[in-house]
Design a protein around this motif. Structure first.
Motif, short mmCIF file in Angstrom:
data_model
loop_
_atom_site.label_atom_id
_atom_site.label_comp_id
_atom_site.label_asym_id
_atom_site.label_seq_id
_atom_site.Cartn_x
_atom_site.Cartn_y
_atom_site.Cartn_z
N ASP A 4 0.83 -1.22 0.00
CA ASP A 4 0.00 0.00 0.00
C ASP A 4 0.86 1.26 0.00
O ASP A 4 0.49 2.27 -0.59
N VAL A 5 2.03 1.18 0.64
CA VAL A 5 2.94 2.33 0.65
C VAL A 5 3.53 2.55 -0.75
O VAL A 5 3.59 3.68 -1.24
N ALA A 6 3.93 1.44 -1.40
CA ALA A 6 4.51 1.54 -2.75
C ALA A 6 3.49 2.14 -3.72
O ALA A 6 3.81 3.03 -4.51
N LEU A 7 2.25 1.67 -3.63
CA LEU A 7 1.22 2.17 -4.54
C LEU A 7 0.90 3.63 -4.25
O LEU A 7 0.67 4.43 -5.16
N SER A 8 0.90 3.98 -2.95
CA SER A 8 0.61 5.37 -2.57
C SER A 8 1.72 6.30 -3.06
O SER A 8 1.45 7.41 -3.54
N LEU A 9 2.96 5.84 -2.96
CA LEU A 9 4.11 6.62 -3.44
C LEU A 9 3.99 6.84 -4.95
O LEU A 9 4.16 7.96 -5.45
N ALA A 10 3.67 5.76 -5.65
CA ALA A 10 3.53 5.84 -7.10
C ALA A 10 2.41 6.81 -7.48
O ALA A 10 2.55 7.64 -8.38
N SER A 11 1.31 6.72 -6.75
CA SER A 11 0.16 7.57 -7.02
C SER A 11 0.49 9.05 -6.75
O SER A 11 0.12 9.94 -7.53
N ALA A 12 1.22 9.30 -5.65
CA ALA A 12 1.59 10.67 -5.31
C ALA A 12 2.51 11.27 -6.39
O ALA A 12 2.37 12.43 -6.77
N LEU A 13 3.44 10.44 -6.88
CA LEU A 13 4.36 10.90 -7.93
C LEU A 13 3.61 11.24 -9.21
O LEU A 13 3.83 12.27 -9.84
N ARG A 14 2.69 10.36 -9.55
CA ARG A 14 1.92 10.58 -10.77
C ARG A 14 1.07 11.85 -10.66
O ARG A 14 1.00 12.66 -11.58
N GLY A 15 0.43 12.01 -9.48
CA GLY A 15 -0.41 13.19 -9.25
C GLY A 15 0.41 14.47 -9.32
O GLY A 15 0.00 15.46 -9.93
N ALA A 16 1.59 14.44 -8.70
CA ALA A 16 2.45 15.63 -8.69
C ALA A 16 2.95 15.94 -10.09
O ALA A 16 3.04 17.11 -10.48
N ALA A 17 3.27 14.90 -10.87
CA ALA A 17 3.75 15.10 -12.24
C ALA A 17 2.65 15.72 -13.09
O ALA A 17 2.87 16.68 -13.84
N ASN A 18 1.44 15.18 -12.98
CA ASN A 18 0.32 15.70 -13.77
C ASN A 18 0.00 17.14 -13.38
O ASN A 18 -0.32 17.97 -14.23
N LYS A 19 0.10 17.44 -12.07
CA LYS A 19 -0.18 18.80 -11.60
C LYS A 19 0.87 19.78 -12.17
O LYS A 19 0.53 20.87 -12.62
N ALA A 20 2.14 19.34 -12.14
CA ALA A 20 3.21 20.18 -12.67
C ALA A 20 3.00 20.45 -14.16
O ALA A 20 3.16 21.58 -14.63
N ILE A 21 2.61 19.42 -14.89
CA ILE A 21 2.36 19.58 -16.33
C ILE A 21 1.21 20.55 -16.56
O ILE A 21 1.30 21.45 -17.41
N ALA A 22 0.15 20.39 -15.77
CA ALA A 22 -1.01 21.29 -15.91
C ALA A 22 -0.63 22.74 -15.63
O ALA A 22 -1.21 23.67 -16.19
N GLU A 23 0.33 22.94 -14.75
CA GLU A 23 0.77 24.29 -14.40
C GLU A 23 1.88 24.80 -15.33
O GLU A 23 2.44 25.87 -15.11
N GLY A 24 2.22 23.98 -16.34
CA GLY A 24 3.23 24.39 -17.31
C GLY A 24 4.66 24.29 -16.79
O GLY A 24 5.58 24.88 -17.38
N LYS A 25 4.84 23.56 -15.70
CA LYS A 25 6.20 23.42 -15.16
C LYS A 25 6.85 22.16 -15.74
O LYS A 25 6.15 21.23 -16.15
N ASP A 26 8.19 22.15 -15.76
CA ASP A 26 8.85 20.96 -16.28
C ASP A 26 9.55 20.17 -15.18
O ASP A 26 10.32 19.25 -15.46
N GLU A 27 9.30 20.54 -13.92
CA GLU A 27 9.85 19.75 -12.82
C GLU A 27 9.06 20.02 -11.54
O GLU A 27 8.31 20.99 -11.47
N PHE A 28 9.20 19.14 -10.59
CA PHE A 28 8.59 19.38 -9.27
C PHE A 28 9.52 18.80 -8.22
O PHE A 28 10.37 17.96 -8.50
N ASP A 29 9.34 19.29 -6.98
CA ASP A 29 10.17 18.81 -5.88
C ASP A 29 9.50 17.59 -5.24
O ASP A 29 8.35 17.68 -4.78
N LEU A 30 10.21 16.48 -5.22
CA LEU A 30 9.64 15.23 -4.72
C LEU A 30 9.19 15.35 -3.27
O LEU A 30 8.08 14.94 -2.91
N MET A 31 10.04 15.93 -2.43
CA MET A 31 9.69 16.03 -1.00
C MET A 31 8.51 16.98 -0.78
O MET A 31 7.67 16.73 0.08
N ASP A 32 8.44 18.06 -1.57
CA ASP A 32 7.30 18.97 -1.45
C ASP A 32 6.01 18.25 -1.82
O ASP A 32 4.97 18.42 -1.16
#
Lengths: 54, 137
Positions: A4-32
């Motif tokens: 469940d932790v692995a899946l949650s981590l994967a989901s958080a990364l995907r969500g953060a990546a999609n959010k960054a793309i939607a905001e026109g950014k080309d990177e995001f901070d993993l810890m943030d």
């Protein structure tokens, strides 16, 4: 690591990546991104406690 | 793309060196499965992981677990498997764990003090697991 932790981590990364793309950014901070996830979960727990209290 | 992916997998496995082989493979597979199907997004996410330091990859599962246990406590309370007192205790312990994680991250160099703070955080998260395990399914 539990599944469940692995899946949650994967989901958080995907969500953060999609959010960054939607905001026109080309990177995001993993810890943030993971901090945001932990804060959202804290809000969920606080809300559940408030709803359960008489 | 394949070269970037290979590099990322090596970085991930290096980051997971503190875990067992099965765990390292598990998290790698989970992350690959989570990659967006669109190739541009996939390259973007893979590149992001490749940029992550190994200490970030050691911390990431612990930080993620903080969110997981908080959500599990909220769910258990909503389903009335735990009472408010237990949920408040889970919240208190999770806040302490969060502070320890922040302490470890402030160091960033993976020093003994940082690893100790991370171990403390994991102990606190284990305590929440124990609290929730006492609840009927």
């Amino acid at each position: 690591m539990k599944v469940d932790v692995a899946l949650s981590l994967a989901s958080a990364l995907r969500g953060a990546a999609n959010k960054a793309i939607a905001e026109g950014k080309d990177e995001f901070d993993l810890m943030d991104a993971l901090s945001d996830e932990a804060e959202d979960a804290r809000d969920e727990l606080v809300d559940a406690i408030q709803e359960a209290q008489p | 793309m394949i070269r970037v992916l290979s590099f990322s997998l090596l970085a991930l496995l290096a980051g997971c060196a503190g875990f067992g082989r099965t765990e390292a493979l598990g998290v790698t597979q989970a992350l690959i499965a989570a990659l967006p199907q669109d190739s541009a997004q996939g390259s973007f996410l893979v590149g992001t992981l490749a940029d992550s330091s190994s200490f970030e990859m050691i911390m990431a599962p612990v930080k993620t677990r903080l969110a997981v246990v908080r959500r599990a406590a909220a769910k258990a309370l909503k389903e009335q498997r735990i009472d408010v007192v237990t949920a408040k205790e889970a919240l208190r312990l999770s806040d302490k764990a969060s502070a320890k994680i922040d302490l470890a991250w402030a160091d960033k160099q993976g020093t003994f003090a940082a690893k100790l703070a991370l171990t403390d955080a994991e102990d606190l998260l284990n305590q929440i697991d124990t609290l929730l395990k006492g609840a009927p399914k």
